[in-house]
Design an enzyme around this catalytic site. Structure first.
Site, PDB file in Angstrom:
ATOM      1  N   CYS A   1       0.865  -1.185   0.000  1.00 18.06           N
ATOM      2  CA  CYS A   1       0.000   0.000   0.000  1.00 18.06           C
ATOM      3  C   CYS A   1       0.897   1.229   0.000  1.00 18.06           C
ATOM      4  CB  CYS A   1      -0.869  -0.041   1.256  1.00 18.06           C
ATOM      5  SG  CYS A   1      -1.870   1.434   1.512  1.00 18.06           S
TER       6      CYS A   1
ATOM      7  N   CYS B   1      -1.029   3.972  -6.600  1.00 18.74           N
ATOM      8  CA  CYS B   1      -1.853   3.319  -5.568  1.00 18.74           C
ATOM      9  C   CYS B   1      -2.036   1.896  -6.046  1.00 18.74           C
ATOM     10  CB  CYS B   1      -3.201   4.034  -5.442  1.00 18.74           C
ATOM     11  SG  CYS B   1      -4.443   3.106  -4.502  1.00 18.74           S
ATOM     12  N   THR B   2      -1.900   0.926  -5.134  1.00 19.34           N
ATOM     13  CA  THR B   2      -1.931  -0.477  -5.570  1.00 19.34           C
ATOM     14  C   THR B   2      -3.324  -0.920  -6.045  1.00 19.34           C
ATOM     15  OG1 THR B   2      -2.162  -1.152  -3.252  1.00 19.34           O
ATOM     16  CG2 THR B   2       0.064  -1.161  -4.197  1.00 19.34           C
TER      17      THR B   2
HETATM   18  N1  DGL Z   1      -3.991   0.692  -2.081  1.00 22.56           N
HETATM   19  C1  DGL Z   1      -3.561   1.759  -1.262  1.00 22.56           C
HETATM   20  C2  DGL Z   1      -2.418   2.546  -1.826  1.00 22.56           C
HETATM   21  O1  DGL Z   1      -1.602   1.973  -2.517  1.00 22.56           O
HETATM   22  C3  DGL Z   1      -4.549   2.543  -0.473  1.00 22.56           C
HETATM   23  C4  DGL Z   1      -5.731   3.097  -1.157  1.00 22.56           C
HETATM   24  C5  DGL Z   1      -6.689   3.595  -0.117  1.00 22.56           C
HETATM   25  O2  DGL Z   1      -7.057   2.797   0.756  1.00 22.56           O
HETATM   26  O3  DGL Z   1      -7.021   4.775  -0.131  1.00 22.56           O
HETATM   27  O4  DGL Z   1      -2.260   3.716  -1.579  1.00 22.56           O
END
Ligand code: DGL
Length: 266
Positions: A72, A188-189
């Site tokens: 994340c 963002c993943t």
């Molecule tokens: N998947 C996450 C990232 O890479 C977080 C996205 C979220 O929960 O806002 O930032």
């Protein structure tokens, strides 16, 4: 057999797990989706640090992990320093927006970055951005767009909202770009799971860059393991603080996994 813990605010980290499974088939992965607390992107540092610590403690005590992947960008930006301070004996691999690879490959030197507000506002991100924008050899210009709501729409598999938000954010990127963008970083993943929509909107001249494969290679180095492409793949174990069936169906849809997910309360 080595065990590696992987966590994200929700299903987005499955894009990193996909790369980890391809790179390290002989490793047992335990994936935690903190879906009851997603999205992280608009939460405070204190909240994200607390969630990251609870999940890490559980992965250590219950699964005796040999390493942790913070899959994340937001949790890496906000909580990886405190996790490393609390767990100095645990190798921890983080994820950060792929600004460096994008800067290395961009010809036009104008690069879009899509990420959460938390990631874009973090000191860690500012340091990386400034370093590359001020490079004496080959400076680049990053056009940064916070994508409020997009991770949440992907989390809920809400295609209509994903389409509308991608349209809005691609338009905003184009309006801010002073020249031709040839690269867009998926910071963002969750966003690799909207890559088809983004690619259609951006057109074939724009390359989308994410970090899954690089993080998987870094994890292999940290575990000090040789590449074993023919090792027998071990199915990952999946846990969610939210609805386990939503995580299992995302894992089936995107990774082709036929795995049940467990409920986690931490
Ligand atoms: N998947 C996450 C990232 O890479 C977080 C996205 C979220 O929960 O806002 O930032």
């Amino acid at each position: 057999m080595k065990t590696v813990g992987v966590f994200d605010s929700g299903v987005g980290g499955l894009s990193v797990l996909r790369a980890l499974l391809a790179e390290l088939p002989g490793v047992r992965f335990v994936y935690v989706a903190d879906s009851a607390h997603a999205p992280y992107g608009e939460r405070t540092v204190a909240e994200i640090s607390d969630r990251s610590e609870r999940i890490t403690a559980w992965l250590r005590h219950t699964h005796h992990i040999d390493a942790l992947v913070v899959a994340c960008n937001t949790a890496t930006a906000m909580a990886i320093d405190s996790l490393r301070a609390t767990h100095p004996d645990l190798p921890i691999v983080g994820v950060e927006p792929a600004l460096k690879p994008a800067a290395a490959s961009s010809r036009t030197r104008h690069i879009g970055v899509l990420a959460t507000r938390g990631t874009l506002n973090s000191e860690r991100f500012a340091r990386l951005r400034t370093q590359l924008e001020n490079s004496a050899v080959s400076p680049v210009h990053f056009i940064c767009q916070p994508c409020d709501g997009l991770a949440d729409a992907i989390e809920r598999d809400d295609q209509q909202t994903q389409q509308a938000l991608c349209e809005r954010y691609v338009t905003a990127l184009r309006e801010q770009a002073p020249g031709d963008m040839d690269t867009v970083v998926l910071g963002c993943t969750h966003y690799p799971f909207a890559a088809n929509v983004l690619a259609r909107l951006l057109g074939s001249d724009v390359a989308l860059v994410d970090t899954g494969a690089a993080v998987a290679r870094r994890t292999r180095d940290v575990l000090n393991m040789a590449t074993k492409p023919d090792a027998l793949a071990t199915p990952p174990q999946l846990f969610s603080t939210g609805e386990p069936s939503a995580l299992a169906s995302a894992a089936k849809r995107w990774l082709g996994l036929q795995t049940q997910a467990g409920k986690l309360t931490v």
